[in-house]
Design a protein around this motif. Structure first.
Motif, PDB file in Angstrom:
ATOM      1  N   THR A 109       0.907  -1.363  -0.410  1.00  0.00           N
ATOM      2  CA  THR A 109      -0.317   0.064   0.275  1.00  0.00           C
ATOM      3  C   THR A 109       1.073   1.408  -0.047  1.00  0.00           C
ATOM      4  O   THR A 109       0.348   2.590   0.123  1.00  0.00           O
ATOM      5  CB  THR A 109      -0.953  -0.205   1.140  1.00  0.00           C
ATOM      6  OG1 THR A 109      -0.485  -0.200   2.613  1.00  0.00           O
ATOM      7  CG2 THR A 109      -1.499  -0.888   1.568  1.00  0.00           C
ATOM      8  N   VAL A 110       2.295   1.284   0.053  1.00  0.00           N
ATOM      9  CA  VAL A 110       2.784   2.018   0.708  1.00  0.00           C
ATOM     10  C   VAL A 110       3.386   2.621  -1.316  1.00  0.00           C
ATOM     11  O   VAL A 110       3.844   2.112  -2.016  1.00  0.00           O
ATOM     12  CB  VAL A 110       4.702   2.299   1.073  1.00  0.00           C
ATOM     13  CG1 VAL A 110       5.382   3.325   1.187  1.00  0.00           C
ATOM     14  CG2 VAL A 110       3.780   1.314   2.247  1.00  0.00           C
ATOM     15  N   PRO A 111       3.441   3.940  -1.585  1.00  0.00           N
ATOM     16  CA  PRO A 111       3.827   4.276  -2.828  1.00  0.00           C
ATOM     17  C   PRO A 111       4.963   3.880  -3.406  1.00  0.00           C
ATOM     18  O   PRO A 111       5.592   3.694  -2.794  1.00  0.00           O
ATOM     19  CB  PRO A 111       3.267   5.897  -3.228  1.00  0.00           C
ATOM     20  CG  PRO A 111       2.386   5.758  -1.634  1.00  0.00           C
ATOM     21  CD  PRO A 111       2.829   4.908  -0.925  1.00  0.00           C
ATOM     22  N   THR A 112       5.464   3.142  -4.438  1.00  0.00           N
ATOM     23  CA  THR A 112       6.092   3.279  -5.127  1.00  0.00           C
ATOM     24  C   THR A 112       7.531   4.207  -4.098  1.00  0.00           C
ATOM     25  O   THR A 112       8.508   3.780  -4.422  1.00  0.00           O
ATOM     26  CB  THR A 112       6.775   2.035  -6.173  1.00  0.00           C
ATOM     27  OG1 THR A 112       5.118   1.291  -6.677  1.00  0.00           O
ATOM     28  CG2 THR A 112       7.876   1.516  -6.841  1.00  0.00           C
ATOM     29  N   GLY A 113       7.139   5.383  -5.154  1.00  0.00           N
ATOM     30  CA  GLY A 113       7.738   6.003  -5.117  1.00  0.00           C
ATOM     31  C   GLY A 113       8.608   6.613  -3.830  1.00  0.00           C
ATOM     32  O   GLY A 113       9.444   7.532  -3.751  1.00  0.00           O
ATOM     33  N   GLN A 114       7.389   5.900  -2.864  1.00  0.00           N
ATOM     34  CA  GLN A 114       8.758   6.578  -1.167  1.00  0.00           C
ATOM     35  C   GLN A 114       9.915   5.924  -1.315  1.00  0.00           C
ATOM     36  O   GLN A 114      11.159   5.699  -1.112  1.00  0.00           O
ATOM     37  CB  GLN A 114       7.240   5.794  -0.296  1.00  0.00           C
ATOM     38  CG  GLN A 114       6.082   6.893   0.347  1.00  0.00           C
ATOM     39  CD  GLN A 114       6.293   8.478   0.799  1.00  0.00           C
ATOM     40  OE1 GLN A 114       7.221   7.952   1.287  1.00  0.00           O
ATOM     41  NE2 GLN A 114       5.584   8.810   0.285  1.00  0.00           N
TER      42      GLN A 114
END
Length: 214
Positions: A109-114
């Protein structure tokens, strides 16, 4: 009510046995689940393979069969431990597969960009996972992890069939003493209800404090 008041020590011993199994197996499941979830998202192919096999085997193996494999199989290889320890191993390993998938779903659920931003700053995989991804994922996995540990508490009833002291196993002694089997099970159910409600209360507090706002 007599079945409870006249056998308080028997119920108490079984209740404490179930609590101990639940606590120790939960700790093992959380640790192994975290490790396997880390393996599942690791950039190293061999680690991902280990995590995938662990989850695939344990999630698709009946828990009773796993109990047989641990309690009866490991002593054949010279590993002799108390039955309660074997029960904790079986419950903990089995539940860890479900904990792993709950954690992995939270990580996804954590955006890949993070993660990409963390790596662009020179962070290693361990630093990215521990400092950026997991703190965000933790908030979304509180409810499913809580539900999984509640299921673990109920699954601990299987241990009674393998000479492990736990709550459900008390019905055998009570039946032999001539008590009503219906009321014996009623008070056993109350004991499990107390345990599961306690786990639910703990995770409700965690969710209110750190959960994702809806």
């Amino acid at each position: 009510m007599d079945v409870l008041t006249e056998n308080w020590s028997l119920y108490g011993k079984g209740f404490l046995g179930t609590v101990e199994l639940t606590v120790y197996a939960s700790i093992l499941a959380l640790v192994l689940g975290f490790v396997m979830a880390s393996f599942r998202v690791a950039p190293v192919g061999s680690l991902r393979a280990i995590g995938t096999v662990w989850v695939a085997v344990l999630r698709n193996t009946p828990l009773t069969l796993l109990f047989f494999a641990v309690l009866l199989g490991l002593p054949r290889f010279g590993l002799v431990l108390p039955f309660q320890v074997f029960a904790v191993l079986a419950l903990g390993c089995y539940t860890s597969a479900f904990i792993c998938e709950a954690l992995r779903s939270g990580i996804n659920t954590v955006p890949t960009g993070q993660g990409e931003a963390a790596r662009s700053l020179g962070m290693s995989f361990k630093q990215t996972l521990g400092n950026v991804v997991l703190p965000q994922a933790f908030r979304s996995v509180i409810p499913p992890v809580g539900s999984t540990l509640i299921a673990l508490a109920k699954n601990s009833a299987i241990a009674g069939a393998f000479s492990v002291t736990e709550l459900l196993g008390t019905y055998k002694t009570l039946n032999e003493l001539g008590y009503s089997i219906i009321w014996s099970f009623v008070w056993i159910a109350v004991g499990y209800l107390i345990i599961t409600l306690a786990i639910s209360a703990i995770f409700n507090v965690l969710e209110k404090r750190w959960g994702v706002a809806r």
